[in-house]
Design a protein around this motif. Structure first.
Motif: not given
Length: 151
Positions: A110-113, A132-137, A139-149
């Motif tokens: 992305w433009s910022n991450a 996992r998102t590593d922002f250029h400033d 900052t780091k953000q991590t999420i876990s999601v369960t997905m269903y088909k």
């Protein structure tokens, strides 16, 4: 008479050679087309193919499909910033080549991450997605999601 038959023989041999070459070439084309169709059918049987959904607004859906090159491609979706009643596509990405058949990953820049999504097969109808998102400033953000088909 012997002179005419001597001249005709090489001409018949050349014609036979050309006909044989043409038949070989057309048979080769048929085999190649059939092999390509068989290969596409084999690679399209990947267990990640399909639409995966979650109730998490940050990662509502992931579409996975097999490209003509037999690589997996994905498109992630989340709730749109401008209208929370809609979901917006993040765009298509080619998945990484993983030796583990139960694990796939892909990136978004992305433009910022920079963001990486890792999909792990739990069973044929459930995947777990680590994002996992590593922002250029910094900052780091991590999420876990369960997905269903989706069916």
């Amino acid at each position: 008479m012997s002179h005419a038959s001597a001249v005709g023989r090489p001409l018949r041999q050349i014609m036979a050679l050309l006909v044989t070459a043409a038949l070989t070439l057309s048979l080769s084309a048929v085999i190649t087309v059939t092999s390509a169709k068989d290969a596409a059918a084999l690679c399209s049987a990947d267990r990640f193919n399909g639409k995966w959904r979650s109730s998490d607004p940050r990662l509502k859906r992931i579409d996975v499909w097999q490209g003509e090159d037999c690589h997996l491609y994905a498109r992630a979706w989340s709730v749109c910033e401008h209208d929370k009643s809609l979901i917006c596509s993040w765009g298509n990405r080619r998945m990484g080549d993983s030796p583990d058949p139960n694990f796939q990953f892909f990136y978004y820049n992305w433009s910022n991450a920079n963001e990486v999504l890792q999909l792990r097969m739990k069973d044929r109808t459930h995947i777990s997605v680590w994002d996992r998102t590593d922002f250029h400033d910094g900052t780091k953000q991590t999420i876990s999601v369960t997905m269903y088909k989706s069916r």
